[in-house]
Design a protein around this motif. Structure first.
Motif, PDB file in Angstrom:
ATOM      1  N   ILE A  38      -3.102   2.212  -3.773  1.00 35.22           N
ATOM      2  CA  ILE A  38      -2.690   3.570  -3.403  1.00 35.22           C
ATOM      3  C   ILE A  38      -3.878   4.339  -2.857  1.00 35.22           C
ATOM      4  CG2 ILE A  38      -1.797   5.770  -4.287  1.00 35.22           C
ATOM      5  CD1 ILE A  38      -0.473   4.080  -6.560  1.00 35.22           C
ATOM      6  N   PHE A  39      -3.699   4.903  -1.659  1.00 32.38           N
ATOM      7  CA  PHE A  39      -4.714   5.821  -1.132  1.00 32.38           C
ATOM      8  C   PHE A  39      -4.307   7.209  -1.620  1.00 32.38           C
ATOM      9  CE2 PHE A  39      -6.913   2.745   1.339  1.00 32.38           C
ATOM     10  CZ  PHE A  39      -5.962   1.831   1.756  1.00 32.38           C
ATOM     11  N   CYS A  40      -5.068   7.725  -2.566  1.00 32.42           N
ATOM     12  CA  CYS A  40      -4.730   9.008  -3.180  1.00 32.42           C
ATOM     13  C   CYS A  40      -5.571  10.099  -2.539  1.00 32.42           C
ATOM     14  CB  CYS A  40      -5.000   8.943  -4.684  1.00 32.42           C
ATOM     15  SG  CYS A  40      -4.659  10.512  -5.492  1.00 32.42           S
ATOM     16  N   ASP A  83      -7.014  15.234   4.749  1.00 30.71           N
ATOM     17  CA  ASP A  83      -7.033  13.780   4.531  1.00 30.71           C
ATOM     18  C   ASP A  83      -5.630  13.189   4.624  1.00 30.71           C
ATOM     19  OD1 ASP A  83      -9.662  14.351   2.232  1.00 30.71           O
ATOM     20  OD2 ASP A  83      -9.808  13.252   4.130  1.00 30.71           O
ATOM     21  N   TYR A  84      -4.643  13.955   4.116  1.00 31.71           N
ATOM     22  CA  TYR A  84      -3.266  13.445   4.203  1.00 31.71           C
ATOM     23  C   TYR A  84      -2.887  13.216   5.668  1.00 31.71           C
ATOM     24  CZ  TYR A  84       1.734  12.968   3.679  1.00 31.71           C
ATOM     25  OH  TYR A  84       3.020  12.476   3.737  1.00 31.71           O
ATOM     26  N   VAL A 144       0.847  -1.205   0.000  1.00 30.40           N
ATOM     27  CA  VAL A 144       0.000   0.000   0.000  1.00 30.40           C
ATOM     28  C   VAL A 144       0.875   1.245   0.000  1.00 30.40           C
ATOM     29  CG1 VAL A 144      -1.996  -1.056   1.124  1.00 30.40           C
ATOM     30  CG2 VAL A 144      -0.177  -0.054   2.527  1.00 30.40           C
ATOM     31  N   SER A 145       0.278   2.349  -0.492  1.00 24.65           N
ATOM     32  CA  SER A 145       0.969   3.642  -0.528  1.00 24.65           C
ATOM     33  C   SER A 145      -0.012   4.736  -0.177  1.00 24.65           C
ATOM     34  CB  SER A 145       1.513   3.926  -1.937  1.00 24.65           C
ATOM     35  OG  SER A 145       2.473   2.975  -2.314  1.00 24.65           O
ATOM     36  N   LEU A 146       0.527   5.803   0.335  1.00 24.00           N
ATOM     37  CA  LEU A 146      -0.251   7.022   0.548  1.00 24.00           C
ATOM     38  C   LEU A 146       0.327   8.088  -0.388  1.00 24.00           C
ATOM     39  CD1 LEU A 146      -2.280   8.803   2.049  1.00 24.00           C
ATOM     40  CD2 LEU A 146      -0.531   9.190   3.817  1.00 24.00           C
ATOM     41  N   ALA A 197      -5.650   2.893  -7.594  1.00 22.84           N
ATOM     42  CA  ALA A 197      -5.594   4.070  -6.706  1.00 22.84           C
ATOM     43  C   ALA A 197      -7.014   4.492  -6.355  1.00 22.84           C
ATOM     44  CB  ALA A 197      -4.859   5.227  -7.390  1.00 22.84           C
ATOM     45  N   PHE A 198      -7.239   4.731  -5.060  1.00 17.14           N
ATOM     46  CA  PHE A 198      -8.556   5.167  -4.579  1.00 17.14           C
ATOM     47  C   PHE A 198      -8.484   6.626  -4.135  1.00 17.14           C
ATOM     48  CE2 PHE A 198     -11.198   1.413  -4.229  1.00 17.14           C
ATOM     49  CZ  PHE A 198     -10.322   0.343  -4.101  1.00 17.14           C
ATOM     50  N   PRO A 199      -9.487   7.444  -4.529  1.00 16.18           N
ATOM     51  CA  PRO A 199      -9.618   8.759  -3.897  1.00 16.18           C
ATOM     52  C   PRO A 199     -10.365   8.569  -2.584  1.00 16.18           C
ATOM     53  CG  PRO A 199     -11.377   8.494  -5.464  1.00 16.18           C
ATOM     54  CD  PRO A 199     -10.587   7.205  -5.498  1.00 16.18           C
TER      55      PRO A 199
END
Ligand SMILES: NC(=O)c1ccc[n+]([C@H]2O[C@H](COP(=O)([O-])OP(=O)(O)OC[C@H]3O[C@@H](n4cnc5c(N)ncnc54)[C@H](O)[C@@H]3O)[C@@H](O)[C@H]2O)c1
Length: 443
Positions: free
Chosen positions: A210-212, A218-219, A62-64, A171-173
């Motif tokens: 990816i959590f975009c 949100d970050y 996973v990634s942010l 990638a998800f918004p």
């Protein structure tokens, strides 16, 4: 078959048959490659992931990422759409704007999508091969069992399509946390919890989720929570990524307790009138319009910016207006005048350009699609208003009930083509299942 339909299908088959290098010639240099996005294990160190021969932990999957989802070079990006699938504003508007009119054409053939469900199309002009459109719950600050289940169902339905199509990166918004008003923190818990549960069952089916995020807020939330759901399991991990020792079961319990108590806190805050859900305060940060890859994607997005709804109205014309409308001109009704925030691109000379069509004919065509888009989206916006009002009226007499859509998602066991069709809102079956070149794997 009309010429238009042939065009989008032909274009879809052509694009899905291209190799990576040929595809890059299609969308130029305005993209962020997957290997430039660190996994959660390396998030703070900015080390490249090359050193990771055998990723052993979920934090390698996973990634942010903070920035514009439309420039991510991944197998699929997820769109926070509305039930018409005909575009609108926010991330939906950015994606449609960046993908071009073929996306609208294909979406039009899908006959909408229900809340909590997902449908997949080609990505067209995007660096992403596919777009997975999902419709989040309209929460407007009110988070009951149904909204929570519907939001979780968005992630589950999207991940089911990822698996059905053998996609390796998605990638998800932050679904539903914009105009649909789902509180950011409980939404993050639902997103992280649902993805973590799916990864535990499917870790070999994907390389990266990816959590975009787009907003500073949100970050901060995801940055704080990621290690609770994806604890790195080797000690040398970056300082700040606490290695968890309890077993998964405890972790699940802790996460569930945390999610529920967080949701209760938010609901408590709402019920104390801290937020007027009918006229929520303008978000403390205004999301920027779509950025370009040329800017440092990890760069903190500034919080000032234009009002997304105003922008969307003006962006509904063939070219997004750059300047923000003066407040006195503002029309507060967010359901009106839907357009899409312009996706700024950088040409090779590094100047910001809009997606100016190549020639007048294409511009006319795009204008037609845009105006069709905004007319249809306008009616959609109207429907959304009614839906939201309906939901709010219902709220007073709400009794909780389990979400039908989640039940359906759990028992949905159809072939991908059927899956893509199964979420149709009307009885007609789509004639436009995935093209044979984009045919999903049959498991
Ligand atoms: N009807 C309208 O006037 C209107 C206005 C705005 C948005 N929309 C959209 O909103 C509805 C869905 O609501 P929602 O809260 O699920 O979605 P949303 O309002 O798009 O917000 C979802 C999240 O996406 C973020 N976001 C915005 N642009 C980008 C980007 N380029 N890259 C990554 N993230 C981004 C946004 O900050 C928020 O955190 C749909 O109707 C859709 O069309 C409609």
């Amino acid at each position: 078959m009309s010429k238009k339909k042939k065009e989008w299908r032909t274009e879809k088959d052509r694009l899905l048959s291209l190799g990576p290098e040929e595809r890059r010639k299609e969308y130029g240099d305005n993209y962020v490659a997957l290997d430039k996005i660190p996994t959660w294990r390396h998030h703070h160190s900015r080390e490249s992931d090359e050193e990771e021969e055998n990723p052993v932990s979920l934090c390698d999957k996973v990634s942010l990422y903070k920035g514009d989802i439309t420039i991510l070079e991944v197998d699929a990006i997820v769109n926070a759409a509305n039930s018409s699938l005909l575009g609108g504003g926010g991330v939906d508007g950015c994606i449609h704007r960046a993908a071009g009119h073929y996306l609208y054409e294909e979406c039009h053939s899908l006959n909408g999508c229900e809340t909590g469900k997902a449908k997949i199309t080609c990505g067209y002009d995007l660096p992403a091969k596919y777009v997975i459109h999902t419709v989040g719950p309209i929460a407007r600050g009110n988070v009951g069992m149904v909204q929570k289940a519907d939001l979780a169902s968005c992630y589950k339905s999207s991940l089911k399509l990822v698996k059905d199509y053998s996609l390796r990166s998605v990638a998800f918004p932050c679904i539903s946390t914009g105009i649909y008003g789902f509180p950011n923190e409980p939404a993050a818990d639902i997103a992280l919890n649902t993805v973590r549960d799916w990864l535990e069952e499917n870790r070999d089916k994907i390389d990266r989720i990816i959590f975009c995020v787009f907003l500073e807020n949100d970050y901060g939330i995801y940055n704080r929570k990621m290690s609770d759901y994806f604890p790195p399991d080797n000690e040398e991990c970056e300082e700040g990524n606490v290695a968890h020792t309890e077993d998964d079961a405890n972790k699940n319990d802790a996460a569930d307790v945390q999610m529920d108590s967080q949701v209760d806190q938010d609901v408590e805050m709402m019920s104390q009138g801290d937020a007027d859900v009918d006229h929520p305060d303008p978000p403390s940060e205004q999301p920027e319009t779509c950025t370009s890859a040329a800017e440092n994607p990890a760069k903190e997005l500034t919080t000032e910016g234009s009002d997304p709804v105003e922008d969307e109205k003006s962006a509904g014309e063939s070219k997004p207006k750059q300047e923000k409308e003066k407040p006195e001109e503002k029309n507060g009704d967010s359901e009106e005048g839907i357009g899409s925030a312009g996706a700024e691109k950088e040409n090779s000379a590094g100047e910001k350009t809009e997606n100016a069509p190549a020639d007048a004919k294409q511009e006319d065509e795009e204008d037609q699609v845009t105006s069709m888009n905004s007319k249809e989206a306008d009616s959609q916006g109207l429907m959304e208003t009614m839906e939201v009002e309906g939901a709010e009226n219902e709220e007073n007499t709400t009794t909780t009930h389990t979400s039908k859509s989640e039940g359906e998602v759990m028992h949905q066991d159809k072939s991908p083509a059927e899956t893509n069709q199964a979420t149709q809102t009307d009885s007609s079956q789509s004639k436009d299942g995935p093209s044979d070149k984009g045919e999903p794997s049959k498991e």
